[in-house]
Design a protein around this motif. Structure first.
Motif: not given
Length: 124
Positions: A1-13, A27-30
């Motif tokens: 099973q593929v697992q995805l974890v995002e990061s880097g968001g925030g508040l910016v002007q 990650r797999s061929f899918s």
């Protein structure tokens, strides 16, 4: 099973920059293509950008062309979204997603696995 974890968001002007990361495990061929989508409050989720893992071909929504850049690091199994010249309209939750090889890269239904999302807020 593929697992995805995002990061880097925030508040910016407005006019500022952020770089989002999406760490991929299992990650797999899918996982032929990685996409970035966003969803603003009260709006539908929309396509932002996509990249093909193997050859690095990229695709962008018209609204972000010239401002956003999607890239990948195969060794780290990580996809990035560099966002420059941010506008208040870019505010939303940003999701990365893993998809197959059918050439419908803007369609949500073409992506099987999704991350939990990261909030991006651009103030005016």
């Amino acid at each position: 099973q593929v697992q995805l974890v995002e990061s880097g968001g925030g508040l910016v002007q407005a006019g500022g920059s952020l770089r989002l990361s999406c760490a991929v495990s299992g990650r797999s061929f899918s996982s032929y293509r990685m996409g970035w989508f966003r969803q603003a409050p009260g709006k539908e989720r929309e396509f932002v950008a996509a990249i093909i893992w193997t050859i690095g071909t990229t695709f962008y929504a018209d609204s972000v062309k010239g401002r956003f850049t999607v890239s990948r690091d195969n060794a780290k199994n990580t996809v990035y979204l560099q966002m420059n010249s941010l506008k208040p309209d870019d505010t939303g939750i940003y999701y990365c997603a893993s998809g197959g090889s059918r050439p419908y890269y803007t369609r949500i239904s073409e992506y099987e696995y999704w991350g939990q999302g990261t909030q991006v807020t651009v103030s005016s």
